[in-house]
Motif scaffolding. Sequence first.
Motif, PDB file in Angstrom:
ATOM      1  N   ASN A 148      23.574  73.731  -3.811  1.00 29.24           N
ATOM      2  CA  ASN A 148      22.513  74.126  -2.598  1.00 29.24           C
ATOM      3  C   ASN A 148      21.670  74.692  -2.988  1.00 29.24           C
ATOM      4  N   GLN A 149      21.762  76.059  -3.989  1.00 28.81           N
ATOM      5  CA  GLN A 149      20.629  77.190  -4.627  1.00 28.81           C
ATOM      6  C   GLN A 149      19.554  75.476  -6.109  1.00 28.81           C
ATOM      7  N   CYS A 150      20.302  75.875  -6.667  1.00 31.85           N
ATOM      8  CA  CYS A 150      19.746  75.088  -8.181  1.00 31.85           C
ATOM      9  C   CYS A 150      19.162  74.088  -8.410  1.00 31.85           C
ATOM     10  N   PRO A 151      19.070  72.755  -7.263  1.00 39.26           N
ATOM     11  CA  PRO A 151      18.500  72.054  -7.436  1.00 39.26           C
ATOM     12  C   PRO A 151      17.447  71.742  -7.997  1.00 39.26           C
ATOM     13  N   HIS A 152      16.422  72.353  -7.859  1.00 41.14           N
ATOM     14  CA  HIS A 152      15.651  72.683  -7.686  1.00 41.14           C
ATOM     15  C   HIS A 152      15.109  73.258  -9.149  1.00 41.14           C
ATOM     16  N   GLN A 153      15.579  74.048  -9.530  1.00 37.82           N
ATOM     17  CA  GLN A 153      15.701  74.631 -11.046  1.00 37.82           C
ATOM     18  C   GLN A 153      16.341  73.231 -12.597  1.00 37.82           C
ATOM     19  N   LEU A 154      17.349  72.939 -11.923  1.00 37.07           N
ATOM     20  CA  LEU A 154      17.670  71.945 -12.658  1.00 37.07           C
ATOM     21  C   LEU A 154      16.725  70.408 -13.193  1.00 37.07           C
ATOM     22  N   ASP A 155      16.398  70.340 -12.184  1.00 37.26           N
ATOM     23  CA  ASP A 155      14.779  69.382 -12.356  1.00 37.26           C
ATOM     24  C   ASP A 155      13.938  70.360 -13.339  1.00 37.26           C
ATOM     25  N   LEU A 156      13.454  71.333 -12.620  1.00 40.71           N
ATOM     26  CA  LEU A 156      12.076  71.429 -13.791  1.00 40.71           C
ATOM     27  C   LEU A 156      12.465  71.980 -15.174  1.00 40.71           C
ATOM     28  N   TRP A 157      13.892  72.264 -15.207  1.00 41.82           N
ATOM     29  CA  TRP A 157      14.357  72.524 -16.457  1.00 41.82           C
ATOM     30  C   TRP A 157      14.282  71.168 -17.716  1.00 41.82           C
ATOM     31  N   GLN A 158      14.735  69.846 -16.693  1.00 43.01           N
ATOM     32  CA  GLN A 158      14.656  68.554 -17.551  1.00 43.01           C
ATOM     33  C   GLN A 158      13.141  67.997 -17.559  1.00 43.01           C
ATOM     34  N   TRP A 159      12.296  68.318 -16.471  1.00 41.43           N
ATOM     35  CA  TRP A 159      11.416  67.635 -16.235  1.00 41.43           C
ATOM     36  C   TRP A 159      10.570  68.548 -17.129  1.00 41.43           C
ATOM     37  N   ILE A 160      10.826  69.302 -17.584  1.00 39.14           N
ATOM     38  CA  ILE A 160       9.568  70.272 -18.828  1.00 39.14           C
ATOM     39  C   ILE A 160      10.138  70.446 -20.284  1.00 39.14           C
TER      40      ILE A 160
END
Length: 344
Positions: free
Chosen positions: A184-196
């Motif tokens: 719910n809350q962390c999909p954006h951070q998980l995406d950014l983590w791997q994107w960067i």
Amino acid sequence: KIKLGIIGIGNMGSNYATKVTNGECPDFELVAVADISPKRQQWAKENLNDSVKIFTTAEEMLDSGMLDACMVETPHYDHPHYAIECIKRGIHIMIDKPAGVYTKQIREMNECAAAHPEVKFGVMFNQRTNCVYRKMRELVQSGKYGNIRRTNWIITDWYRPQFYYNSGDWRATWSGEGGGVLLNQCPHQLDLWQWICGMPIKVESHLHFGKWHDIEVEDDVTTYVEYANGATGVFITTTGDAHGTNRFEIQMDRAKFVVENNKLIMTEYEMTEQEFSKTYKQPFGTVNSTTREVETDGENPQHIGVLNAWANAILHGGKLVADGKEGINGLTLSNAMHLSAFLG
């Protein structure tokens, strides 16, 4: 104009419907919405233009021939299903995060998308539009600062009281959301983590289920990862800290980058740590460095930026903020975290 439909007009769907009808996405015209809830259908009737047709099922709307493009704003499990239904019909598609609950679902969705390259398929990773993360990625991947050695993201400012979970019977359930803070809350951070930083090769995770709330899914997560080059990382998140932290730190051979309080701070070294360690002739000390706030372009258009880039891709062949097929990466991380916790 691109004729747009929206499947699901709950919290996010109604938000997008309002933005489009207000003219914030000038290339789109909202022509139809679909929702199985009579209450949400009534909201659409009272708040949207009379020209917007209201459907009681998504399939009826998709088969109407009215749509050029469609947004999926349903519970997580349904994202891949409706994406595939749109792609098969040649309807451009934008799904919200997360891309789904299981990587198997996403692989099937991505295979369908690959067979229909004419369809512009995006995922709502609006945090990729944030200037500090865009700049961080640019610097990390520039090659100027060597390799990543360590990544740390503590994102514990997702605090939610019990009433939040009580407000919907689908919230924080395996059957409704497929997980807790990770889904719910962390999909954006998980995406950014791997994107960067790229994807790790190993994940070891400790999850606590219903530790701080009366829920059945995870509300406290501590994860350790390893990368192919030997770098390590830690990802910590919870919805149980009353006053949490959001700090993303990347240690590299020749620099340290920190994003906190909407600022990107860079500590740049005079030489790489490896060079310093080999040549320095004292038992204590560290490499000379300078620390400064990194200037960015200041732009952070968020959801509107993603939608307008999607419109540009449909009309002019422009670049999406996030290709829908990339949704599998962050989900792979959360799936691995769950599996690690289940297996110990």
